[in-house]
Design a protein around this motif. Sequence first.
Motif, PDB file in Angstrom:
ATOM      1  N   HIS A  55       0.837  -1.197   0.000  1.00  0.00           N
ATOM      2  CA  HIS A  55       0.000   0.000   0.000  1.00  0.00           C
ATOM      3  C   HIS A  55       0.871   1.247   0.000  1.00  0.00           C
ATOM      4  O   HIS A  55       0.674   2.137  -0.825  1.00  0.00           O
TER       5      HIS A  55
ATOM      6  N   LEU B 278      -8.905   1.039  -0.188  1.00  0.00           N
ATOM      7  CA  LEU B 278      -9.136  -0.404  -0.227  1.00  0.00           C
ATOM      8  C   LEU B 278     -10.088  -0.842   0.885  1.00  0.00           C
ATOM      9  O   LEU B 278     -10.884  -1.763   0.704  1.00  0.00           O
TER      10      LEU B 278
ATOM     11  N   LEU C 252      -6.800   1.045  -8.332  1.00  0.00           N
ATOM     12  CA  LEU C 252      -7.975   0.190  -8.162  1.00  0.00           C
ATOM     13  C   LEU C 252      -8.414  -0.458  -9.470  1.00  0.00           C
ATOM     14  O   LEU C 252      -8.902  -1.592  -9.477  1.00  0.00           O
TER      15      LEU C 252
ATOM     16  N   LEU D 160      -4.147  -3.747  -9.025  1.00  0.00           N
ATOM     17  CA  LEU D 160      -4.277  -4.641  -7.882  1.00  0.00           C
ATOM     18  C   LEU D 160      -3.794  -6.059  -8.191  1.00  0.00           C
ATOM     19  O   LEU D 160      -3.831  -6.517  -9.335  1.00  0.00           O
ATOM     20  N   ASN D 161      -3.363  -6.748  -7.143  1.00  0.00           N
ATOM     21  CA  ASN D 161      -2.968  -8.139  -7.267  1.00  0.00           C
ATOM     22  C   ASN D 161      -4.210  -9.029  -7.376  1.00  0.00           C
ATOM     23  O   ASN D 161      -5.348  -8.553  -7.343  1.00  0.00           O
TER      24      ASN D 161
ATOM     25  N   GLY E  55      -6.747  -8.624  -4.740  1.00  0.00           N
ATOM     26  CA  GLY E  55      -7.399  -7.323  -4.684  1.00  0.00           C
ATOM     27  C   GLY E  55      -7.089  -6.515  -3.450  1.00  0.00           C
ATOM     28  O   GLY E  55      -7.801  -5.561  -3.132  1.00  0.00           O
ATOM     29  N   ASN E  56      -6.009  -6.865  -2.722  1.00  0.00           N
ATOM     30  CA  ASN E  56      -5.708  -6.176  -1.472  1.00  0.00           C
ATOM     31  C   ASN E  56      -4.389  -5.412  -1.495  1.00  0.00           C
ATOM     32  O   ASN E  56      -3.872  -5.016  -0.457  1.00  0.00           O
TER      33      ASN E  56
END
Length: 264
Positions: free
Chosen positions: A65, A74, A175, A179-180, A183-184
């Motif tokens: 982040h 997120l 977003l 994202l991976n 999604g975090n």
Amino acid sequence: MSSSDIFIGETIGTAILILLGGGVCAAVTLKASKARNAGWLAIAFGWGFAVMTAAYVSGPLSGAHLNPALTVALAIKDGDWSNVPTYFAGQMLGALIGAALVWVAYYGQFLAHLTDKEIVGGPGAQATSAKAVEAQEKGAGPVLGIFSTGPEIRNVAQNLATEIIGTFVLVLAVLTQGLNDQGNGLGVLGGLITALVVVSIGLSLGGPTGYAINPARDLGPRIVHALLPLPNKGGSDWSYAWIPVVGPLAGGAIAAGVYNLAFA
């Protein structure tokens, strides 16, 4: 990912981000630096590469982040706020460490710069250059820009709007593109995409305020500037300090809202 992984990843990643990002500002600003006066392009690309390096280092641990605005976005996107304090703590600690490391790496250059008569008038003397006098009157010392941001024109509404807009672009890009699989946090390709977005924001929207677009990136180093034993360092401009905190948090929240309405 565990709380310890998040904290360690964000601490290491944010420290690298600030070390390399603040480092390019020091390189361009300070007397006796080989890169002095390299210009805005060097700063924009330096920060972009700093983001990329930090993201790839910390991604496996915390999702990279590196920015409270992204953490808030997120949390809004997923409705999960449980790890937000851990992310914030790692980001702030990392920002403090990274800023202190910039001082260590450029220690001699800081001393040369802050004892130069053309810049501050010499040790213990009042600033003599018009630029230095103006900066001191506004509460921003001659090397504060290495640590944190400041506006070219002081207009609260405009400065706040600029930070909101820049962070909105950054977070919405992450977003939608970065994202991976979980999604975090940032993915492998997302680290590169985000780095290029940061370069773009710097070149296009960085002129008015210096584009903090990250509360930890600005507040942590500003605290370090206030604490470091730098001669003739001037003020840390605390009257402005809330804007690069509130603006990015608002921009990130708005981006998350737009994402949930338009993309989710």
